[in-house]
Structure formats: structure tokens, C-alpha cells
Design a protein around this motif. Structure first.
Motif, mmCIF file in Angstrom:
data_model
loop_
_atom_site.group_PDB
_atom_site.id
_atom_site.type_symbol
_atom_site.label_atom_id
_atom_site.label_comp_id
_atom_site.label_asym_id
_atom_site.label_seq_id
_atom_site.Cartn_x
_atom_site.Cartn_y
_atom_site.Cartn_z
ATOM 1 N N UNK A 1 -85.485 67.495 105.854
ATOM 2 C CA UNK A 1 -85.407 66.134 106.356
ATOM 3 C C UNK A 1 -83.948 65.738 106.316
ATOM 4 N N UNK A 2 -83.433 65.285 107.451
ATOM 5 C CA UNK A 2 -82.014 64.956 107.574
ATOM 6 C C UNK A 2 -81.848 63.588 108.227
ATOM 7 N N UNK A 3 -80.650 63.038 108.044
ATOM 8 C CA UNK A 3 -80.303 61.776 108.690
ATOM 9 C C UNK A 3 -79.093 62.016 109.575
ATOM 10 N N UNK A 4 -79.104 61.419 110.760
ATOM 11 C CA UNK A 4 -77.957 61.525 111.660
ATOM 12 C C UNK A 4 -76.887 60.565 111.161
ATOM 13 N N UNK A 5 -75.704 61.103 110.854
ATOM 14 C CA UNK A 5 -74.618 60.257 110.363
ATOM 15 C C UNK A 5 -73.514 60.073 111.408
ATOM 16 N N UNK A 6 -73.505 60.912 112.453
ATOM 17 C CA UNK A 6 -72.507 60.740 113.512
ATOM 18 C C UNK A 6 -72.924 61.530 114.736
#
Length: 126
Positions: free
Chosen positions: A57-62
């Protein structure tokens, strides 16, 4: 699919390099988790943390405006500072000797005298 910064997604690790892990977000889109965004604290070997084929599970940071490269983070989703980070406090001086800045205070007059002498010598040379 249209991606946005801050979005949380499920992906699959498709490749690992010393600088980060590549994550497939869908059939046509990949992102990169930089090694500094894998976990809190220092990551000595990224292969100890993630494996190819692993679901993450990841989050888009850019999202780069021109190249459309997607930067991802696992670290931003951590709810607490994980246990793999050293809980020990680091000191710049030896706390057992309890000297702190005393050694600087004791040497400062000598340093000032030396600086004034050097300034005086430099003035005489001119």
C-alpha cells in the motif's frame, strides 16, 4: 486511470534497485518508492524490506508535470514511528562526564588570545 497526489493505492513491487523499488499501479503505470520513503529511519538494504511480487500500500507524494513520473511512499502511511528506528537518544557530548560546553568555555580565552596575536602579527606585516 488518473492519479492524484495524496491518493493511497495498492500496488505490486516489480523491480528493486539500491535507490528504490518500482511499483506497478496498473497494467500501464509504474511508480517509484525512493529508498528514503520505504520506511522510517535508515534502510541499509532495501531487499530486506520489500520483495519482487509483494503487494504494497503506497501513497502518491509527487507526479512530475513533464515526465509524468510518479513518486510513491510507504513511510507516509506509517501511523507510528516504527520499531526499526533506534529509540536511543544521541548526545554530542558524553552525558556521563557532565561537561557539556565547559570545555569550550575553558578554552575560549586561549583562542581569543591566539586570534588577537595573529591579528597583531598580520597588522605588523603590512
Amino acid at each position: 486511470m488518473t492519479y492524484q497526489i495524496g491518493q493511497v493505492l495498492e500496488g505490486t513491487i516489480t523491480g528493486i534497485q539500491p535507490y528504490g523499488a518500482f511499483v506497478a499501479l496498473d497494467e500501464h503505470t509504474q511508480g517509484l518508492i525512493h529508498v528514503s520513503e520505504i520506511q522510517s529511519g535508515y534502510t541499509k538494504n532495501i531487499n530486506d524490506v520489500v520483495k519482487i511480487g509483494q503487494k504494497v500500500t503506497v501513497q502518491i507524494i509527487d507526479i512530475d508535470e513533464y515526465s509524468h513520473k510518479i513518486s510513491l511512499s510507504k513511510r507516509s502511511l506509517e501511523t507510528v514511528y516504527e520499531k526499526h528506528c533506534s529509540p536511543r537518544k544521541r548526545y554530542f557530548t558524553n552525558k556521563n562526564k557532565r561537561i557539556g560546553f565547559r570545555s569550550i568555555a575553558e578554552r575560549l580565552p586561549g583562542w581569543i588570545e591566539e586570534a588577537l596575536q595573529n591579528l597583531h602579527n598580520e597588522t605588523l606585516r603590512k
